[in-house]
Design an enzyme around this catalytic site. Structure first.
Site, short mmCIF file in Angstrom:
data_model
loop_
_atom_site.label_atom_id
_atom_site.label_comp_id
_atom_site.label_asym_id
_atom_site.label_seq_id
_atom_site.Cartn_x
_atom_site.Cartn_y
_atom_site.Cartn_z
N CYS A 121 -0.29 -3.89 -18.61
CA CYS A 121 -0.90 -3.97 -17.28
C CYS A 121 -0.32 -5.06 -16.37
O CYS A 121 0.25 -4.78 -15.32
CB CYS A 121 -2.40 -4.23 -17.40
SG CYS A 121 -3.27 -3.24 -18.61
N HIS A 178 -6.16 -8.12 -12.46
CA HIS A 178 -5.52 -8.43 -13.75
C HIS A 178 -4.20 -9.18 -13.65
O HIS A 178 -3.30 -9.00 -14.47
CB HIS A 178 -5.34 -7.15 -14.59
CG HIS A 178 -5.43 -7.42 -16.07
ND1 HIS A 178 -5.37 -6.45 -17.03
CD2 HIS A 178 -5.54 -8.60 -16.74
CE1 HIS A 178 -5.46 -7.00 -18.23
NE2 HIS A 178 -5.55 -8.30 -18.07
CA CA Z 1 -2.85 -0.76 -18.05
#
Ligand code: CA
Length: 533
Positions: A121, A178
């Site tokens: 990510c 994130h």
């Molecule tokens: Ca991801």
């Protein structure tokens, strides 16, 4: 600052390969296997396409003249969705979760079949906003609860929303971030005008309310207090560029988590109405919380997939929201001046199966085999991208950065000259009716290890990630050097990367090896940044 030693330790291996194979790159006569040309020392080489570049530039100019402004840019990024999940990529109804909206966008736009993300990510999400690979920025792996980084990687990066802001754009990130939740690392700190979403991934939030999955955390008061002390965000946050930031509401149950994507989609739809009436073009990055584990079905949509499993309901729900967001663009009258791109930030997380997606390729999230990095990529722009296009030519999600700069009219000479940029401007590939990719190679990294390179239909691995237990690609895997010869696959003959063609069966091994080596050499002049991840 750590140095990367591995790319250069390949020298002996590649020297051997060079002895064993013809050397097409040294020929005086075109065409060459490596068609790319480097226009500046700090920019990724690109395949020259002067005719299609000029034709697309003229089309964009004509559109800007008609609309009176630069085009809007909307990225719809799904978390951990597999290449094989959408119907237009072979999944959909056959896999128990129909995706009519993604299928329609692919049918009415351009479906990319060799579109590459990073293998997790944070690396993908930072790469598309910096134009630089994770190893260069230091954002080499997901930031998790308890991680302490040693310096703010964003402090000296120039983000896409900053560059677009200077070019007159409004910018907004909705959904999962994130890429750091400390002050100075949040979307509202790194150039976005507004942020409405969650800092971490779903599981990082839901673990503190999911007693069924995490009884040893929730039923142990001391341990729970220690976890809370780590300060991981679990609220829907609303932040603005001036620094004002407020918690909208906390996730206090799995049902709250289950409803997150509905609230985010509702917010985006409302904002599109407002932004469309404004006097600026806009850049909207909408990042779904789903379909990253742990998925909880939205109670209002539970069972909407034929499969009825939470992961499949999540795919169906995300598809529904994609439809709502594109419809909002249409109803606001801006669809014909908006570039929409739908993708996933990495391959399916097989470690979480059955809360996981599907890939027809080898590997999964966390690996640099195709299953980890090849993702759906749908480019849609009514009136600009001809319906029904499909291309297997190379596209790296970092190219979204360069393409956005071109749409906003930001010239490459406005970028910092003291750092290396990995993007290729793909505007003419995406927006020309018969466009060809300008990218010659995709490089695959795992943390600080250079793992592999793809050119044409060939992929060469110098290191591989192998699960030690079937399908445990993250939690029970090892990184290994290959032997004397790199693992070399012809992806057209062998999309699952099982049958290496090596130096005996194919003449291009050395050419791809040289490309990988040249990529490694860019780090001599432009050393990687270490932020302690
Ligand atoms: Ca991801």
């Amino acid at each position: 600052m750590k140095t990367i030693t591995h790319p250069f330790s390949l020298a002996s291996l590649l020297a051997l390969a060079l002895l064993l194979a013809p050397r097409p790159g040294l020929s005086q006569d075109p065409p060459r296997f490596d068609r790319s040309v480097r226009s500046a020392g700090n920019l990724e080489p690109a395949i020259p396409r002067p005719k299609q570049d000029a034709q697309v530039a003229a089309r964009l100019q004509a559109l800007a003249k008609k609309t009176g402004r630069q085009p809007n840019i909307v990225w719809l990024i799904v978390d951990d969705m597999g290449y094989g999940d959408p119907g237009c990529y072979g999944g959909g109804a056959v896999a128990g979760a129909a995706t009519p909206n993604m299928d329609r966008l692919a049918r009415e736009g351009l479906k990319l079949t060799s579109c590459y993300a990073q293998q997790t990510c944070t690396p993908t999400r930072s790469t598309i906003l910096t134009g630089r690979l994770p190893v260069r920025t230091g954002l080499t792996r997901p930031i998790l609860a308890g991680d302490k980084i040693t310096r703010n990687p964003w402090a000296d990066e120039v983000s896409l929303p900053t560059l677009l802001g200077k070019a007159g754009y409004a910018s907004l990130l909705v959904g999962k971030w994130h890429v750091g939740e400390a002050e100075g690392m949040r979307p509202q700190d790194i150039g976005f005008d507004e942020f409405y979403g969650y800092y971490p991934a779903q599981k990082e939030i839901s673990q503190r309310v999911d007693q069924r999955r995490f009884p040893n955390l929730i039923l142990d008061k001391n341990r729970f207090a220690a976890f809370e002390g780590m300060g991981m965000g679990h609220s829907l946050v609303h932040g603005w560029k001036d620094g004002k930031t407020e918690d909208v509401r906390s996730v206090e149950s799995t049902e709250d988590m289950a409803r997150a994507d509905q609230a985010l989609a509702d917010f985006t739809v409302e904002r599109i109405k407002q932004l469309a009436k404004g006097d600026k073009p806009f850049f909207l990055e909408h990042c779904f919380m789903k379909v990253h584990c742990d998925n909880f079905a939205n109670p209002d949509l539970e069972g909407m997939s034929a499969s009825k499993y939470p992961y499949k309901d999540a795919v169906a729900e995300v598809d529904l929201h994609i439809g709502s967001i594109v419809r909002a663009l249409e109803e606001a009258g801006v669809l014909e001046n908006t570039f929409v791109f739908v993708t996933s930030d990495n391959g399916p997380q097989m470690d979480a199966w059955p809360d996981a997606g599907y890939t027809p390729f080898r590997g999964a999230k966390g690996t640099t085999f195709e299953g980890g990095v090849r993702v759906p990529g749908i480019a849609y722009w009514k009136g600009m991208i001809a319906p029904g296009r499909q291309s297997d030519e190379l596209f790296d999600l970092v190219d979204l950065f360069g393409t956005a700069l071109t749409l906003a009219g930001v010239a490459p000479d406005q970028l910092a000259g003291d750092r290396y940029y990995d993007f290729v401007d793909q505007a003419s590939f995406l927006f020309h009716d018969e466009g060809h990719s300008r990218r010659e190679a995709v490089y695959f990294w795992w943390g600080r290890e250079l793992m592999a390179c793809r050119m044409h239909e060939y992929k060469l691995h110098v290191k591989v990630i192998l699960p030690q237990v079937t399908h445990m690609y993250i939690d029970h895997a090892t990184v290994q050097d290959v032997g004397l010869a790199p693992w070399f696959f012809n992806l057209y003959l062998d999309p699952k990367e099982e049958m290496t063609v090596g130096h005996r069966l194919d003449p291009w091994l050395a050419s791809v090896g040289s490309k990988l080596k040249a990529h490694g050499a860019t780090f001599r002049k432009y050393p990687p940044k270490d932020v302690g991840l």
